[in-house]
Write an enzyme that holds these catalytic residues in place. Structure first.
Site, PDB file in Angstrom:
ATOM      1  CG  HIS A  59      -1.158   1.090   1.504  1.00  0.00           C
ATOM      2  ND1 HIS A  59      -1.047   2.094   2.512  1.00  0.00           N
ATOM      3  CD2 HIS A  59      -2.563   1.650   0.983  1.00  0.00           C
ATOM      4  CE1 HIS A  59      -1.945   2.744   2.439  1.00  0.00           C
ATOM      5  NE2 HIS A  59      -2.918   2.360   1.407  1.00  0.00           N
ATOM      6  CD  GLU A 115      -2.480   2.512  -3.816  1.00  0.00           C
ATOM      7  OE1 GLU A 115      -3.067   3.901  -3.022  1.00  0.00           O
ATOM      8  OE2 GLU A 115      -3.429   1.671  -2.924  1.00  0.00           O
ATOM      9  CG  HIS A 116       0.269   6.293  -0.574  1.00  0.00           C
ATOM     10  ND1 HIS A 116      -0.024   7.565   0.224  1.00  0.00           N
ATOM     11  CD2 HIS A 116      -1.170   5.470  -0.553  1.00  0.00           C
ATOM     12  CE1 HIS A 116      -1.966   7.234   0.757  1.00  0.00           C
ATOM     13  NE2 HIS A 116      -2.160   5.974   0.410  1.00  0.00           N
ATOM     14  CD  GLU A 163      -4.675   5.275   3.236  1.00  0.00           C
ATOM     15  OE1 GLU A 163      -3.887   5.666   2.583  1.00  0.00           O
ATOM     16  OE2 GLU A 163      -5.650   4.502   2.394  1.00  0.00           O
TER      17      GLU A 163
END
Lengths: 425, 429
Positions: free
Chosen positions: B67, B70-71, B142
């Site tokens: 993840h 991905e960012h 997040e």
């Protein structure tokens, strides 16, 4: 060619809106009821569609009603409540397969329209009262729904902002009504309100899909018989004097929720409305906007930082999730960016980029039937008749001066912060 | 280029596997304004134990790294790719799941330019220590956001109950502590292992010219060189059949309680049509048992135990699977007992009839037609299916072929007390 061709037919007590398109494999039917937001009846309006959708005379139990929908190739049927400016809206939405894509040729659209008419006009009522068990079940469920808003902190803090900011205005009412009022609604009260709403609400019916317009018009004319009614325009209410307020609330949360409400003094249909849309795009609407870049990318304070416009009430809402200790920092960046907008501190490129993204967003919305209805319904709420092509055209011609002018109309009203325990200093 | 027609649905799909191993699919959609494209790698949160490209030893990487990557892929030396997409009138996004990371855009103009941007930004990584550190603040927020979200906590708690070793139990974003360990070198190592074209799939759906788009993609790929790809070696610890924890109660700052009953699936090594059949049959079974037209739903709703937040879901991937049933409730213990009783009852004395099965199949077929109105659904689901050797457009024929014996078999395999667990969120007192 128009981006969407909408045909509107005025009928007795209801307006039929048809959009013929062959891009979907389903047909969508949305029935909307609109009335002024009022303290006296908002809870009844929240309860009513829930009771209507759970059964009817022909389908006396929810199991029978839902089983019938399953038979229609899983037709979906749901209700939705909304707030558009100082109006409350109730929607009954159905989506049904277009039989062209099935091996079974049963005419599903007509059957679905019949079903909707059944639910709306033949409720499970005896002696002027709604069926008691159904009523009690739906009252319980409504209370649960109202309670659970507290659990979704993003929604909760947005609601709290509106409550504080619009205290003296009908807009502060919640679409689901008030928990404390639910118990006292009797089957008789609700039935009386049902009669009143069907007689007085502004009714709109949208049918979207690969349809034969004349056939549909005939069907609707035969099935939907309502009495004619007067329009119910509401006065726009807003405090004369706007003063900046800061409201802080402490709860056991890990992330603080910052919600800021501004008055735009511009509504759908006003000449400045398109400039306001462009303003919002440059300021906080997208991932290239000032808020995203400055609060998230540069200062690393948040995962989300965005703004959105409430078109009919004339509000601009900023929202961001931040660590409770960063309240001052975040507020000052958000205010600085607003000031930058007012000073015209943005480039022509920003403007071009934003217009392209707005155009893209609007066109994308038109790729779903629900999106088409959502956009077309603005005209009903505002009593306007702006075509979508005109919309796109007017976004395109917005100038920098117009954006600066609209920015200078915007006033900060309320800063609401839901903060973690022990974080307030 | 191969053309596949789906006559009943009136759709045509074009496919080609490029020399470097990249799978490309194009589905033209007339009448739509937008083109939607996804570029997906078969790499998700569960791929945390593997042999890195060019190495021999297994490594274990910090939780949340897929993840995080991905960012970070959106940031380049000269700025942020989001900016470039919006200059081209597109909106871009990405998501990481248990088994996939997908990058996507949608746009109603400049499709060729946007497609070029998508392919290039995913294929040119740029990570620096400074930007990696900055991202830790953003992802930290997040993580906090999800920590405050009772539905997310409930869902993950329900998964954690089921699995002792399998990495599906790890939160996709990781924790603040685990992401603190991430460095730019680790990101490059994961990138070079999992972002080879032969581990990826590009799907384009919209009002496009098929030949031109395919030509553009081929030219783009021909300009780039990639090392010869070897098979990726992933390691998964063995997982027992029983659940890890029978019950988990999470006190949170909420007003309503929530309860989920989760079931650990068996036979999850299946791929292809066998997997499709198992997945669809399980979905039909759950719909029959707990759908809104079911007797069970009516009973639970009438007794005030559930409201319309009640739902059920079945997830299956290679190596793991689970069913979830539940929602908001004023009595989480009683709801758990009732759901379990209903499941056991199905196993011991099924009430499912041929008639109710046929009705439910119709419902599922209608739902599929509705879903294929959505370019997002088509691209994302098609990719997921393809990664498991299944074909999205087989859904209708496979649904039509489900028989009542299939339902009984699936119920027999799925429902078992030792593979069930309960997760609850309750108000903090």
């Amino acid at each position: 060619m128009a981006v969407v061709s909408e045909t509107i037919k005025e009928m007795s007590g209801i307006k039929l809106h048809m959009v013929k398109t062959d891009k979907f494999k389903t047909n969508t039917i949305i029935f909307k009821m609109k009335a002024p937001l009022q303290k006296e009846n908002v809870t009844k309006r929240a309860l009513l569609p829930n009771v209507l959708q759970s059964n009817s005379k022909k389908f006396p139990t929810t199991g029978q009603l839902r089983g019938y929908l399953d038979e229609l190739y899983g037709a979906t049927f749901y209700i939705d409540l909304g707030k558009k400016g100082e109006y409350h809206t109730i929607s009954f939405a159905m989506e049904v397969a277009n039989e062209r894509f099935l091996s079974d040729p049963t005419p599903l659209l007509k059957t679905a329209i019949d079903f909707l008419v059944e639910v709306l006009t033949n409720p499970n009522v005896a002696d002027g009262e709604f069926h008691n068990e159904t009523l009690e079940k739906e009252k319980r469920s409504l209370k649960q729904r109202i309670q659970s808003i507290y659990d979704d902190k993003m929604k909760y803090s947005n609601n709290r902002l509106i409550e504080e900011m619009c205290k003296e205005e009908p807009y502060s009412l919640h679409v689901h009504g008030k928990e404390s009022e639910v118990d006292s609604i009797s089957g008789k009260d609700l039935y009386a309100y049902y009669k009143k709403a069907l007689a007085e609400d502004e009714l709109s019916l949208y049918i979207i899909g690969d349809i034969e317009e004349q056939e549909v018009e005939q069907m609707v004319n035969d099935k939907f018989t309502f009495s004619s009614r007067a329009s119910q325009a509401v006065e726009k209410k807003q405090p004369v004097q706007i003063e900046e307020k800061v409201i802080k609330e402490e709860q056991d949360v890990k992330q603080g929720k910052l919600n800021i409400g501004y008055r735009t003094n511009v509504a759908y249909g006003d000449p400045d409305y398109f400039a306001l849309q462009v303003f919002n795009g440059v300021y906080g609407g997208f991932s290239h906007s000032k808020l995203f870049i400055n609060v998230r990318e540069k200062a690393s304070l948040a995962y989300y930082a965005a703004s959105r416009v409430e078109s009919h009430k004339g509000l601009l809402m900023v929202m961001s999730g931040i660590d409770s200790s960063n309240f001052e920092k975040a507020v000052s960046i958000i205010k600085e960016q607003m000031q930058a907008m007012k000073n015209g501190d943005f480039s022509d490129d920003d403007l071009i980029q934003t217009k392209a993204v707005i155009r893209n967003q609007l066109l994308e919305t038109l790729d779903t039937a629900r999106g088409i209805v959502e956009i077309l319904y603005h005209n009903v709420v505002a009593g306007q008749q702006i075509q979508l092509d005109e919309w796109l055209q007017r976004i395109e011609t917005v100038t920098k001066e117009e954006v600066v002018k609209v920015a200078n109309k915007i006033q900060l009203d309320t800063i609401y912060f839901l903060t973690g325990k022990g974080a307030t200093k | 280029m191969e053309k596949i027609s789906f006559d009943q649905l009136q759709e045509e799909l074009y496919h080609e596997k490029l020399e470097n191993g990249l799978e490309v699919y194009i589905l033209p959609k007339k009448g739509f304004n937008k083109t939607y494209a996804t570029f997906t790698t078969k790499y998700g949160s569960i791929d945390n134990h593997f042999v890195p490209a060019g190495k021999k030893e297994l490594v274990k990487v910090p939780d949340g790294i897929a993840h995080f990557l991905e960012h970070k892929l959106f940031e380049k030396e000269d700025g942020d790719v989001f900016q470039q997409f919006s200059r081209q009138g597109a909106s871009a996004n990405a998501f990481t799941s248990f088994t996939r990371t997908a990058y996507l855009f949608s746009s109603t103009s400049d499709v060729e330019k946007n497609l070029e941007t998508l392919i290039d930004f995913v294929q040119y990584p740029y990570f620096s220590e400074k930007t990696v550190e900055k991202e830790k603040g953003i992802i930290g927020q997040e993580i906090d956001m999800y920590d405050d979200n009772p539905d997310w906590r409930l869902y993950f708690g329900a998964i954690q109950n089921l699995f002792e070793n399998h990495p599906v139990k790890i939160d996709i974003a990781g924790t603040k502590e685990s992401i603190a360990e991430i460095t730019k070198d680790m990101l490059y190592e994961c990138y070079h292992t999992f972002y080879h074209p032969s581990n990826m799939l590009l799907f384009i759906v919209g009002p496009v010219q098929v030949e031109e788009i395919m030509k553009q993609i081929k030219e783009n790929q021909a300009k780039k060189t990639f090392p010869t790809q070897v098979e990726i070696e992933r390691k998964f610890e063995s997982e027992k059949e029983d659940v890890s924890e029978k019950k988990l109660v999470l006190p949170m700052n909420v007003h309503s309680s929530k309860c989920l009953v989760s079931i650990k699936a068996t036979d999850t090594e299946k791929q292809g049509e066998e997997m499709l059949k198992q997945e669809l049959t399980t979905n039909v079974l759950l719909e029959l048992l707990f759908g809104r037209s079911s007797e069970n739903y009516d009973k639970l709703y009438s007794s005030g135990l559930i409201d319309e937040s009640f739902s059920f879901d079945y997830t299956q991937e290679k190596g793991f699977g689970f069913a979830m049933i539940g929602g908001d409730t004023n009595n989480p213990d009683q709801l758990a007992t009732e759901i379990k009783r209903m499941l056991e009852e199905e196993k011991s004395s099924s009430k499912i009839t041929v008639e109710s099965l046929e009705r439910t199949k119709k419902k599922k077929i209608g739902a599929f037609l509705r879903a294929v109105n959505s370019p997002e659904y088509i691209a994302n689901q098609f990719t997921r299916y393809a990664f498991n050797d299944m074909n999205l457009f087989d859904v209708v024929p496979v649904l039509e072929a489900i028989k009542i014996e299939d339902i009984h078999n699936v119920a027999d395999n799925l429902i078992s007390e030792n593979r069930m667990a309960i997760c609850q969120v309750v108000p903090k007192s």
